[in-house]
Design a protein around this motif. Structure first.
Motif, PDB file in Angstrom:
ATOM      1  N   GLY A 181      -9.671   7.083   9.587  1.00 27.62           N
ATOM      2  CA  GLY A 181     -10.115   6.038  10.519  1.00 27.62           C
ATOM      3  C   GLY A 181     -10.211   6.564  11.939  1.00 27.62           C
ATOM      4  O   GLY A 181     -11.233   6.384  12.618  1.00 27.62           O
ATOM      5  N   ILE A 182      -9.165   7.243  12.398  1.00 32.62           N
ATOM      6  CA  ILE A 182      -9.161   7.773  13.769  1.00 32.62           C
ATOM      7  C   ILE A 182     -10.261   8.830  13.921  1.00 32.62           C
ATOM      8  O   ILE A 182     -11.042   8.810  14.877  1.00 32.62           O
ATOM      9  CB  ILE A 182      -7.770   8.351  14.134  1.00 32.62           C
ATOM     10  CG1 ILE A 182      -6.726   7.227  14.181  1.00 32.62           C
ATOM     11  CG2 ILE A 182      -7.825   9.082  15.485  1.00 32.62           C
ATOM     12  CD1 ILE A 182      -5.307   7.689  14.446  1.00 32.62           C
ATOM     13  N   LEU A 219       2.381   4.787   0.784  1.00 31.76           N
ATOM     14  CA  LEU A 219       2.375   5.423   2.106  1.00 31.76           C
ATOM     15  C   LEU A 219       1.265   6.466   2.245  1.00 31.76           C
ATOM     16  O   LEU A 219       0.617   6.543   3.284  1.00 31.76           O
ATOM     17  CB  LEU A 219       3.746   6.051   2.375  1.00 31.76           C
ATOM     18  CG  LEU A 219       3.964   6.497   3.822  1.00 31.76           C
ATOM     19  CD1 LEU A 219       3.920   5.310   4.771  1.00 31.76           C
ATOM     20  CD2 LEU A 219       5.288   7.237   3.960  1.00 31.76           C
ATOM     21  N   LEU A 240      -1.961   4.926   3.127  1.00 32.57           N
ATOM     22  CA  LEU A 240      -1.956   4.457   4.518  1.00 32.57           C
ATOM     23  C   LEU A 240      -2.242   5.623   5.468  1.00 32.57           C
ATOM     24  O   LEU A 240      -3.046   5.508   6.392  1.00 32.57           O
ATOM     25  CB  LEU A 240      -0.607   3.814   4.848  1.00 32.57           C
ATOM     26  CG  LEU A 240      -0.480   3.152   6.214  1.00 32.57           C
ATOM     27  CD1 LEU A 240      -1.372   1.923   6.301  1.00 32.57           C
ATOM     28  CD2 LEU A 240       0.964   2.768   6.507  1.00 32.57           C
ATOM     29  N   LEU A 286      -5.869   6.678   5.241  1.00 32.20           N
ATOM     30  CA  LEU A 286      -6.704   5.668   5.898  1.00 32.20           C
ATOM     31  C   LEU A 286      -6.651   5.809   7.416  1.00 32.20           C
ATOM     32  O   LEU A 286      -7.680   5.781   8.100  1.00 32.20           O
ATOM     33  CB  LEU A 286      -6.202   4.285   5.466  1.00 32.20           C
ATOM     34  CG  LEU A 286      -7.069   3.078   5.799  1.00 32.20           C
ATOM     35  CD1 LEU A 286      -8.415   3.185   5.103  1.00 32.20           C
ATOM     36  CD2 LEU A 286      -6.354   1.797   5.366  1.00 32.20           C
ATOM     37  N   VAL A 287      -5.431   5.979   7.944  1.00 32.11           N
ATOM     38  CA  VAL A 287      -5.259   6.074   9.396  1.00 32.11           C
ATOM     39  C   VAL A 287      -5.935   7.330   9.930  1.00 32.11           C
ATOM     40  O   VAL A 287      -6.686   7.284  10.917  1.00 32.11           O
ATOM     41  CB  VAL A 287      -3.754   6.034   9.765  1.00 32.11           C
ATOM     42  CG1 VAL A 287      -3.544   6.451  11.209  1.00 32.11           C
ATOM     43  CG2 VAL A 287      -3.193   4.633   9.529  1.00 32.11           C
ATOM     44  N   LEU A 341      -0.775  -3.850   6.006  1.00 29.54           N
ATOM     45  CA  LEU A 341      -1.890  -4.399   5.233  1.00 29.54           C
ATOM     46  C   LEU A 341      -3.122  -4.632   6.101  1.00 29.54           C
ATOM     47  O   LEU A 341      -4.245  -4.626   5.607  1.00 29.54           O
ATOM     48  CB  LEU A 341      -1.474  -5.726   4.577  1.00 29.54           C
ATOM     49  CG  LEU A 341      -0.489  -5.617   3.428  1.00 29.54           C
ATOM     50  CD1 LEU A 341      -0.047  -6.996   2.968  1.00 29.54           C
ATOM     51  CD2 LEU A 341      -1.111  -4.862   2.256  1.00 29.54           C
ATOM     52  N   MET A 383       0.856  -1.191   0.000  1.00 29.43           N
ATOM     53  CA  MET A 383       0.000   0.000   0.000  1.00 29.43           C
ATOM     54  C   MET A 383       0.891   1.239   0.000  1.00 29.43           C
ATOM     55  O   MET A 383       1.787   1.353   0.833  1.00 29.43           O
ATOM     56  CB  MET A 383      -0.876  -0.030   1.258  1.00 29.43           C
ATOM     57  CG  MET A 383      -1.817   1.108   1.386  1.00 29.43           C
ATOM     58  SD  MET A 383      -3.102   0.918   2.662  1.00 29.43           S
ATOM     59  CE  MET A 383      -2.649  -0.500   3.611  1.00 29.43           C
ATOM     60  N   ILE A 420     -13.744   7.135  13.948  1.00 32.14           N
ATOM     61  CA  ILE A 420     -14.039   6.431  15.203  1.00 32.14           C
ATOM     62  C   ILE A 420     -14.311   7.444  16.321  1.00 32.14           C
ATOM     63  O   ILE A 420     -15.213   7.255  17.141  1.00 32.14           O
ATOM     64  CB  ILE A 420     -12.887   5.459  15.546  1.00 32.14           C
ATOM     65  CG1 ILE A 420     -12.880   4.291  14.539  1.00 32.14           C
ATOM     66  CG2 ILE A 420     -13.032   4.919  16.970  1.00 32.14           C
ATOM     67  CD1 ILE A 420     -11.580   3.526  14.466  1.00 32.14           C
ATOM     68  N   ALA A 421     -13.550   8.545  16.326  1.00 36.59           N
ATOM     69  CA  ALA A 421     -13.787   9.596  17.321  1.00 36.59           C
ATOM     70  C   ALA A 421     -15.201  10.159  17.168  1.00 36.59           C
ATOM     71  O   ALA A 421     -15.949  10.290  18.142  1.00 36.59           O
ATOM     72  CB  ALA A 421     -12.747  10.707  17.170  1.00 36.59           C
ATOM     73  N   LEU A 475     -15.077  -0.781  14.012  1.00 31.38           N
ATOM     74  CA  LEU A 475     -16.428  -0.269  13.719  1.00 31.38           C
ATOM     75  C   LEU A 475     -17.489  -1.324  14.019  1.00 31.38           C
ATOM     76  O   LEU A 475     -18.557  -1.015  14.558  1.00 31.38           O
ATOM     77  CB  LEU A 475     -16.514   0.186  12.252  1.00 31.38           C
ATOM     78  CG  LEU A 475     -15.662   1.415  11.918  1.00 31.38           C
ATOM     79  CD1 LEU A 475     -15.690   1.709  10.423  1.00 31.38           C
ATOM     80  CD2 LEU A 475     -16.137   2.631  12.717  1.00 31.38           C
ATOM     81  N   VAL A 483      -4.269  -2.730   8.445  1.00 29.52           N
ATOM     82  CA  VAL A 483      -4.915  -1.506   8.934  1.00 29.52           C
ATOM     83  C   VAL A 483      -6.396  -1.419   8.557  1.00 29.52           C
ATOM     84  O   VAL A 483      -7.246  -1.162   9.420  1.00 29.52           O
ATOM     85  CB  VAL A 483      -4.126  -0.250   8.477  1.00 29.52           C
ATOM     86  CG1 VAL A 483      -4.931   1.019   8.738  1.00 29.52           C
ATOM     87  CG2 VAL A 483      -2.795  -0.188   9.213  1.00 29.52           C
ATOM     88  N   ILE A 498      -9.576  -1.251  11.305  1.00 31.01           N
ATOM     89  CA  ILE A 498     -10.597  -0.199  11.349  1.00 31.01           C
ATOM     90  C   ILE A 498     -11.988  -0.804  11.213  1.00 31.01           C
ATOM     91  O   ILE A 498     -12.907  -0.483  11.988  1.00 31.01           O
ATOM     92  CB  ILE A 498     -10.344   0.866  10.254  1.00 31.01           C
ATOM     93  CG1 ILE A 498      -9.026   1.610  10.548  1.00 31.01           C
ATOM     94  CG2 ILE A 498     -11.504   1.864  10.179  1.00 31.01           C
ATOM     95  CD1 ILE A 498      -8.581   2.556   9.449  1.00 31.01           C
ATOM     96  N   THR A 547     -14.418   8.079  24.024  1.00 27.48           N
ATOM     97  CA  THR A 547     -13.807   8.699  22.854  1.00 27.48           C
ATOM     98  C   THR A 547     -12.323   9.012  23.046  1.00 27.48           C
ATOM     99  O   THR A 547     -11.475   8.608  22.229  1.00 27.48           O
ATOM    100  CB  THR A 547     -14.571   9.993  22.480  1.00 27.48           C
ATOM    101  OG1 THR A 547     -15.946   9.668  22.320  1.00 27.48           O
ATOM    102  CG2 THR A 547     -14.020  10.594  21.203  1.00 27.48           C
ATOM    103  N   VAL A 582      -9.221   7.329  21.048  1.00 28.96           N
ATOM    104  CA  VAL A 582      -8.364   8.135  20.167  1.00 28.96           C
ATOM    105  C   VAL A 582      -6.896   8.030  20.622  1.00 28.96           C
ATOM    106  O   VAL A 582      -5.989   7.880  19.808  1.00 28.96           O
ATOM    107  CB  VAL A 582      -8.845   9.604  20.135  1.00 28.96           C
ATOM    108  CG1 VAL A 582      -7.819  10.509  19.476  1.00 28.96           C
ATOM    109  CG2 VAL A 582     -10.180   9.695  19.408  1.00 28.96           C
ATOM    110  N   LEU A 631      -5.506   4.753  19.478  1.00 25.00           N
ATOM    111  CA  LEU A 631      -5.268   4.719  18.035  1.00 25.00           C
ATOM    112  C   LEU A 631      -4.045   5.554  17.659  1.00 25.00           C
ATOM    113  O   LEU A 631      -3.249   5.159  16.793  1.00 25.00           O
ATOM    114  CB  LEU A 631      -6.514   5.216  17.291  1.00 25.00           C
ATOM    115  CG  LEU A 631      -7.758   4.324  17.454  1.00 25.00           C
ATOM    116  CD1 LEU A 631      -9.001   5.015  16.930  1.00 25.00           C
ATOM    117  CD2 LEU A 631      -7.554   2.990  16.748  1.00 25.00           C
TER     118      LEU A 631
END
Ligand SMILES: [Zn+2]
Ligand SMILES: [Zn+2]
Lengths: 134, 307
Positions: free
Chosen positions: A13-14, A3, A6, A9-10, B12, A1, A17-18, B22, B14, B18, B39, B43, B46
């Motif tokens: 994603g964070i 960089l 990545l 995505l990170v 890979l 993947m 989720i928050a 969820l 990641v 996620i 929360t 956070v 993560l």
């Protein structure tokens, strides 16, 4: 993947989720509504050092605890709690309450939300000038 | 040795991480059971996970250089067959058990590992609350035997990555127990919940990565009891600041070591003795915590975790 994918995505994603956990109401901080709750939170961290007198802040955002080793503080850690003895702590008044500095790298800095008339008496206890709130 | 390469499995994984988080969030919110999220806690976990990957990229060359040097001197080469990879995975899991045990019994290594235990929650984000400072523990030396035995360094890192990915899914309260045979051999959510407990009963137990059999072999296995696991540290941290979470115990070591009036032996002990050791006995180690618990609760004597 690659960089940059990545990283995207990170970060999303964070943030996602928050946002979702916040929307579900899972970011409301713990409040101590009764003395017993504060006492239990203290006992959870210091099972061998019983809490004597306990004083909740009016907003329930923390509690001062008197012990045989001096005053201690219980405060919310997200939905849970943390507690420390206040040996060596320094208190500085702010517009919202008190800024606390503790000589402990795992809990170095706390913002206590206090009503204006609470600030003075709490600061005196924390700085070691008073043995207890009058 | 540049010709042998394996996929970077942690990167890979990641998207899977996620998606699984969820799903767990959805499960808890719809069933109203199976765990808790908060929360800021999530956070922080993560961010610790992302920072750990960055630290690996920045500092990975130290371990890689060490492994390359070992590979250059060893006359052995076991090749790259599937059976060799499988054997490497099992032996590396034994390596993980000991790294992890040192991680709880030697303060220098604990300073790195403590952050994984610093959440009072236990959910899939907790799995990603990984260290930034693993390189400074020098625990890569425990991988040296594998490489000297002829397992290629790239393979050793590959199976180590698989090991960490396995451990992701066990950080959940949504699964109570797996089938009996599985609980007997493998590390499971139930076994690892015990490992994250701050209850006196559960301290210093279940160091396993993938196979729980190591704990049974080396006498550190404690099965989950009716006593509910209280997650977190014996003295819970009071900050969500990722930098504090990553470095607070290193700071603590520095303060202790640089106190005035200590002997050199005492300074060394503040680095290598079990967490909670102090020169004046003013703090608690897991042994004294267990002893004090038994003094308050003598009926627990001889029950799991207090043998
Ligand atoms: Zn651990
Ligand atoms: Zn864990």
């Amino acid at each position: 993947m690659p960089l940059h994918w990545l990283v995207i995505l990170v970060v999303t994603g964070i943030a996602g989720i928050a946002l979702i956990t916040h929307r579900l109401g899972w970011s409301a901080p713990r409040r101590f509504t009764t003395e017993a709750e504060a006492r239990a939170a203290w006992a959870r961290e210091f099972p061998d050092l019983p809490a004597g007198t306990v004083a909740l802040t009016r907003q329930g955002a923390a509690a001062l605890v008197m012990t045989a080793q001096g005053p201690g503080l219980v405060w919310p850690m997200g939905a849970d709690s943390a507690a420390r003895l206040l040996t060596g702590a320094k208190a500085r008044p702010t517009t919202k309450g008190l800024d606390l500095h503790l000589p402990d790298p795992s809990a170095p800095h706390l913002r206590l939300v206090l009503d204006p008339d609470e600030v003075k008496s709490w600061a005196r206890v924390i700085d070691g000038g008073d043995t207890w709130l009058s | 040795m540049a010709e042998l390469s394996y996929p970077d499995v942690t990167q890979l994984a990641v998207p899977v991480f996620i998606a699984a988080i969820l799903i767990e969030v959805w499960w808890i919110s719809s069933k109203k059971r199976g765990g808790r999220y908060e929360t800021r806690d999530a956070v922080t976990s993560l961010i610790m996970g992302a920072g750990s990957v960055v630290a690996g990229i920045l500092l990975g060359f130290v371990a890689w250089g060490f492994f390359s040097a070992l590979w250059a001197v060893t006359p052995l080469d076991l090749g790259t067959s599937v059976w060799v990879i499988a054997l490497c995975f099992v032996l590396d899991d034994l390596r993980y058990y000991w790294v992890h045990r040192f991680g709880h019994r030697v303060r220098w290594v604990w300073a790195s590992h403590v952050n994984h235990h610093s959440s009072q929650h236990y959910n899939l984000t907790t799995a990603l609350r990984q260290t930034w400072t693993g390189t400074f523990t020098f625990m890569m030396v425990l991988r040296a035997p594998l490489i000297l035995l002829g397992f290629h360094p790239a393979m050793v890192l590959f199976v180590g990555g698989l090991n960490l990915i396995y451990q992701f899914w066990i950080h959940t309260e949504a699964i109570t127990k797996m089938p009996r045979w599985f609980e007997a051999v493998m590390n499971t959510p139930s076994h690892h919940r015990v490992h994250h407990g701050r209850n006196a009963r559960y301290l210093d137990a279940n160091y396993a990565g993938v196979f729980i059999v190591w704990d049974k072999m080396f006498g550190t296995f404690v099965p989950e009891q009716d006593e509910k696991v209280d997650y977190g540290l014996v003295r819970n941290i009071g900050t969500f600041n990722p930098l504090r979470v990553a470095f607070h115990e290193w700071q603590g070591i520095w303060r202790d070591v640089t106190q005035q009036g200590l002997t050199w032996r005492e300074r060394l002990m503040y680095c290598v003795a079990p967490p909670g050791w102090s020169h004046d006995g003013s703090r608690d180690t897991s042994e004294t915590i267990k002893a004090k618990h038994l003094a308050r609760n003598p009926q627990d004597k001889g029950t799991p975790g207090f043998s």
